[in-house]
Design an enzyme around this catalytic site. Structure first.
Site, PDB file in Angstrom:
ATOM      1  N   SER A   6       9.952  10.363  -2.585  1.00  0.00           N
ATOM      2  CA  SER A   6      10.209  10.583  -3.942  1.00  0.00           C
ATOM      3  C   SER A   6      10.186  11.920  -4.267  1.00  0.00           C
ATOM      4  O   SER A   6       9.539  12.339  -5.206  1.00  0.00           O
ATOM      5  CB  SER A   6       8.480  10.137  -4.567  1.00  0.00           C
ATOM      6  OG  SER A   6       8.179   8.758  -4.138  1.00  0.00           O
ATOM      7  N   ASP A  44       9.850   4.608  -5.085  1.00  0.00           N
ATOM      8  CA  ASP A  44       8.790   3.631  -5.291  1.00  0.00           C
ATOM      9  C   ASP A  44       9.203   2.546  -6.222  1.00  0.00           C
ATOM     10  O   ASP A  44       8.534   1.497  -6.260  1.00  0.00           O
ATOM     11  CB  ASP A  44       7.655   4.438  -5.985  1.00  0.00           C
ATOM     12  CG  ASP A  44       8.001   5.143  -7.459  1.00  0.00           C
ATOM     13  OD1 ASP A  44       9.092   5.292  -7.590  1.00  0.00           O
ATOM     14  OD2 ASP A  44       6.980   5.956  -7.806  1.00  0.00           O
ATOM     15  N   ARG A  95       1.328   8.516   3.286  1.00  0.00           N
ATOM     16  CA  ARG A  95       0.879   7.298   3.888  1.00  0.00           C
ATOM     17  C   ARG A  95       1.643   6.771   4.933  1.00  0.00           C
ATOM     18  O   ARG A  95       3.130   6.827   4.751  1.00  0.00           O
ATOM     19  CB  ARG A  95       0.535   6.357   2.775  1.00  0.00           C
ATOM     20  CG  ARG A  95      -0.693   6.571   1.752  1.00  0.00           C
ATOM     21  CD  ARG A  95      -0.825   5.528   0.840  1.00  0.00           C
ATOM     22  NE  ARG A  95       0.293   4.950   0.348  1.00  0.00           N
ATOM     23  CZ  ARG A  95       0.456   3.530   0.167  1.00  0.00           C
ATOM     24  NH1 ARG A  95      -0.292   2.742   0.109  1.00  0.00           N
ATOM     25  NH2 ARG A  95       1.588   3.386  -0.650  1.00  0.00           N
TER      26      ARG A  95
END
Length: 495
Positions: A170, A223, A101
């Site tokens: 991540s 995150d 994203r």
């Protein structure tokens, strides 16, 4: 963000979130297995407190040195969390799987907060996941450039300033500064050997330069750190963040009053007097964990045997699988589903946690949803469905879901208590205690209502009436997106 105050009345644990075996007599073989499971998975308060104490010991050990500890206690280099005063345009890139994203936010300071946000999701072609490093990062840079080109009139950057980006990555990284980190290994289907051992931020920056995109990576995070940043932006009392989704992790704000606060730290003490620590708590282990033969079976079939034991007992990736392993034993040894064994039940991860949750929350008088879900999961490709299950069989299935979810939620609460104990926020001394807020993100916590309620009830039970008045849990969303942009703002070169 939804906030739950821990000071609410403690619901009796035996009715709120303790396993309740229903309708299965001792003489029934499935009932015998169920009652033994109930006994093995029970975690009374004293045991949970021992677990919290063990968590604190492992936290301290991880802060002492890098080697040989269960908890890595990774120094994030995030020493300035958002305050709400941030202004300007900031970007975020969230890369954690087969999609990534790109996001932008316009921050308006304490009065306006997030004025506007926009994002786009981009799929990564499979060939780029196993191609070259340059090809992958050029593709990402190109998507960023196209996204920047769509910047509307509602977004504006001050003249003469460079655009700044928070990068949520991540994958396993050895962080070396707030905006640099060496890739340890790829996971999740990526396999680009030439990137391993390289600074992931430098790889992205080089691709941005090749696309003539004037953008600086201000922060490299995961995150969990992003969830903490997003929570702190909304509430200055947020001291920790927990991810309870497919996987699990925790991060918290460590006080750095002197060099002994984090013995493995090398360098000057941060001016803020604090440092965010990424615990990687999924690898926690303790003799007090209620580890069963079902957990051993799951661990043996996993991709990382002997590792991430705590995660395998409390996270969404594994709860449904534990239920499957238990039901398979009941099918084999107690003919739970009749004389014909449902072969589908032998397949690892055929029963996912969302299905487990749907069955657990079935309130129909005949447990109709349980029956439907079992048919969906266990029906063979040849035979569209298994024979209709009896009500007693469905009750056993619900009881198994209840036991596994209860254990997971109570173990998660013990972990949170460990963090509170480490920070001295678990007790009230001389009538004084600061407010402590824990930001939690992840689909397991958000969507599995029983799990969430049980976790909250258990934490109240562990803290007691007085201390729980000052502890709250808040549901926080999109730490990997908005949290990354906020950390780009709080670590801007223009501050």
């Amino acid at each position: 963000m939804q906030k739950v105050a821990m000071g609410a009345a403690i619901v009796c644990a035996t009715t709120a979130c303790m396993p309740a075996v229903r309708g299965s007599g001792q003489e029934n073989p499935a009932g015998l297995i169920l009652r033994e499971l109930d006994k093995r998975c029970a975690v009374p308060v004293d045991q949970l407190r021992r677990l919290a104490d063990d968590m604190v010991k492992e936290m301290n050990a991880g802060l002492e040195s890098e080697d040989g500890n269960l908890l890595k206690m990774i120094i994030s280099y995030v020493d300035n969390l958002p305050t709400g005063d941030e202004k300007g345009l900031y970007y975020a890139l969230d890369l954690g799987g087969t999609n990534f994203r790109v996001l932008r936010v316009q921050l308006g300071g304490r009065e306006s907060r997030v004025v506007k946000r926009e994002f786009e999701e981009v799929s990564i072609p499979p060939e780029l996941m196993v191609g070259s490093s340059e090809e992958l990062f050029d593709f990402i840079a190109e998507a960023l450039a196209k996204f920047v080109a769509k910047e509307g009139e509602d977004f504006h950057i001050e003249p003469g300033r460079q655009r700044e980006l928070g990068f949520t990555f991540s994958f396993p990284v050895e962080q070396t500064s707030i905006a640099s980190g060496t890739l340890i290994k790829w996971t999740k289907g990526f396999s680009i050997d030439e990137t391993v051992g390289k600074d992931i931020v430098a790889e992205l920056a080089a691709a941005l330069d090749r696309r003539s995109l004037d953008m600086r990576v201000a922060a490299l995070i995961n995150d969990t750190i992003g969830t903490l940043a997003g929570g702190r932006y909304q509430d200055e009392n947020v001291i920790a963040a927990i991810i309870l989704g497919t996987g699990t992790n925790a991060a918290y704000v460590e006080r750095m009053e002197n060099a002994q606060s984090i013995p493995k730290w090398r360098g000057l003490l941060p001016k803020s007097g604090q440092m965010v620590i990424n615990m990687e708590w999924g690898n926690f282990q303790s003799p007090s964990l209620p580890y069963t033969e079902y957990d051993k079976a799951l661990d043996a079939e996993s991709l990382n045997p002997g590792e991430q034991i705590y995660e395998k007992m409390i996270s969404g990736m594994y709860l449904g699988e534990i239920v499957r392993i238990i039901l398979w034993r009941m099918a084999e040894e107690a003919a739970l589903f009749g004389e014909c064994l449902p072969s589908q039940l032998k397949k690892p991860f055929i029963l996912r946690t969302p299905v487990m949750s749907a069955m657990h929350h079935d309130t129909t008088h005949d447990l109709r949803i349980v029956g439907e879900k079992l048919k969906d999961v266990l029906g063979s490709p040849v035979l569209s469905q298994i024979p209709n299950t009896s009500l007693s069989t469905r009750k056993v299935v619900v009881d198994v879901c209840n036991i596994v979810a209860t254990r997971g939620a109570r173990l998660a609460a013990a972990g949170i208590l460990g963090i509170l104990k480490k920070l001295g926020r678990d007790v009230v001394e001389d009538g004084v205690q600061q407010k402590a807020v824990i930001a939690i993100d992840g689909g397991l916590y958000e969507h599995y209502t029983y799990f969430r309620n049980c976790l909250e009830d258990t934490l109240r039970e562990l803290l007691g009436d007085e201390a729980s008045q000052m502890v709250s849990l808040v549901q926080s969303n999109d730490g990997s997106g908005i949290g990354a942009a906020l950390l780009a703002a709080s670590h801007s070169q223009y501050l």
